[in-house]
Enzyme design. Structure first.
Site, PDB file in Angstrom:
ATOM      1  N   ARG A 225      44.642  38.001  42.395  1.00  0.00           N
ATOM      2  CA  ARG A 225      43.622  39.021  42.110  1.00  0.00           C
ATOM      3  C   ARG A 225      43.808  40.145  43.124  1.00  0.00           C
ATOM      4  O   ARG A 225      44.103  39.885  44.306  1.00  0.00           O
ATOM      5  CB  ARG A 225      42.203  38.452  42.246  1.00  0.00           C
ATOM      6  CG  ARG A 225      41.739  37.622  41.048  1.00  0.00           C
ATOM      7  CD  ARG A 225      41.529  38.473  39.783  1.00  0.00           C
ATOM      8  NE  ARG A 225      41.066  37.689  38.648  1.00  0.00           N
ATOM      9  CZ  ARG A 225      41.857  37.208  37.673  1.00  0.00           C
ATOM     10  NH1 ARG A 225      43.153  37.420  37.687  1.00  0.00           N
ATOM     11  NH2 ARG A 225      41.339  36.543  36.660  1.00  0.00           N
ATOM     12  N   HIS A 273      48.922  43.596  35.056  1.00  0.00           N
ATOM     13  CA  HIS A 273      48.197  42.332  34.830  1.00  0.00           C
ATOM     14  C   HIS A 273      48.781  41.572  33.630  1.00  0.00           C
ATOM     15  O   HIS A 273      48.070  41.222  32.680  1.00  0.00           O
ATOM     16  CB  HIS A 273      46.694  42.590  34.632  1.00  0.00           C
ATOM     17  CG  HIS A 273      45.847  41.374  34.916  1.00  0.00           C
ATOM     18  ND1 HIS A 273      44.612  41.432  35.507  1.00  0.00           N
ATOM     19  CD2 HIS A 273      46.070  40.053  34.690  1.00  0.00           C
ATOM     20  CE1 HIS A 273      44.105  40.214  35.627  1.00  0.00           C
ATOM     21  NE2 HIS A 273      44.988  39.344  35.129  1.00  0.00           N
TER      22      HIS A 273
END
Ligand code: NAP
Length: 310
Positions: A225, A273
């Site tokens: 993250r 991502h």
């Protein structure tokens, strides 16, 4: 007949509807899988944290919330969610992550960019990379994804260390835990892979001090993250050569704004991502198994520890 409400994007619905229905049948379940329902009639919510259901309080009969993602931030601190929350542990997701991580670790290890980007007529001979056995990889997070990556990297002969909250034993991996273990892992990680969940305890875990503890010129791969890393500290560490290269898949703000310095930095690779994602065919089996368990009163799989935040 149980009712399962699907709360995610329409693209996800198109991808998951068929595999979920097949998995329910294979598990001997009669499930009414719907996109809309009267809240009081819903038994399970299969959801993405950014899906349409954000207030769980009207779902008075709800037995569990089954997340489609491995990451649970956005759900874990939802005060209206008062039933077990299960995160996704999916063999397809793990396999994809192991492929993405080994690909990027090998790319950094072999210095592939020198030749892929340097097709300019200059014969850069004599730059032979070391063997994998002489390049140490550290993985922060030894959960479902961290362990899958550790095993794939061990199979390529990299010496692999991993760090987790609780002590672990993983074949072929030097396992560390706790604050001392964190420092010990950083000291040896020529390449550092971040696969921690984002929680209050892991926010900016890779700050200026941690970056300084890595071997000079260490390389970073972050599919975990974005906020695990202090971006300003990383840019400063890249500028002084403390960090050699960084491959980043996740960011504090997504999409990463076009003006962000990461885009133009010569030693940063940005990917949008895409490291891995939940695969409908395998993930549907996990969801069906959890509904089966819920219906017969067995313990659910992969229940989130709301206090720990993951
Ligand atoms: P997981 O199975 O829950 O594993 C998390 C690991 O992190 C565990 O080993 C855990 O320790 C460790 N950990 C958590 N908090 C810690 C702390 N404060 N100190 C030390 N270790 C800590 O999660 P996962 O399924 O492997 O997924 C990891 C993360 O990958 C997700 O949360 C998500 O953010 C990210 N992800 C990214 C993508 C992408 O495409 N980029 C896709 C999927 C997931 P214990 O073993 O002791 O519990």
């Amino acid at each position: 007949m149980v009712t399962a409400l699907f709360s995610a994007s329409t693209e996800r619905w198109d991808a998951f509807k068929g595999p979920l229905e097949q998995a329910f049948e294979a598990h001997g379940l009669q499930v009414n899988l719907v996109l809309e329902a009267t809240p009081g009639e819903v038994d399970y919510i299969v959801c993405a944290p950014n899906g349409p259901v954000q207030d769980f309080s009207p779902f008075t009969k709800l037995k569990a919330v089954l997340n489609l993602w491995a990451g649970v931030e956005g759900l874990v601190d939802n005060a209206t969610l008062n039933v077990p929350l299960c995160r996704m542990v999916d063999s397809g997701l793990s396999e994809g992550m192991a492929e993405w991580v080994t690909g990027h670790v090998l790319r950094l290890h072999l210095g592939m960019d020198t030749h892929i980007l340097g097709q300019d007529g200059v014969w850069r001979a004599g730059r032979i990379p070391p063997l994998a056995r002489d390049r140490s990889v550290g993985i922060l997070g030894l959960g479902a994804l961290g362990q899958a990556c550790a095993q794939a990297l061990c199979a390529l002969n990299f010496p692999v260390s991993g760090w987790s909250r609780s002590p672990k034993s993983v074949d072929g991996v030097t396992c560390y835990s706790g604050d001392t273990g964190f420092e010990q892992l950083l000291c040896v990680a020529d390449i550092l892979v971040l696969l921690l969940p984002l929680t209050p305890a892991t926010h900016h875990i890779l700050d200026a001090t941690a970056l300084k503890a890595l071997p000079k010129g260490a390389m970073i791969v972050n599919p975990g993250r974005g906020p695990l890393i202090d971006d300003a500290a990383l840019l400063a560490a890249l500028d002084v050569g403390q960090i050699g290269q960084a491959t980043l898949d996740v960011f504090a703000t997504e999409p990463l704004p076009p003006e962000h310095p990461f885009w133009a930095h010569p030693r940063v690779t940005v990917t949008p991502h895409i490291a891995s994602e939940t695969r409908p065919s395998t993930a549907s089996q996990v969801i069906a198994e959890n509904i089966r368990r819920g219906e017969v009163g067995e313990l659910l799989l992969h229940v989130v520890d709301r206090n720990a935040g993951y």
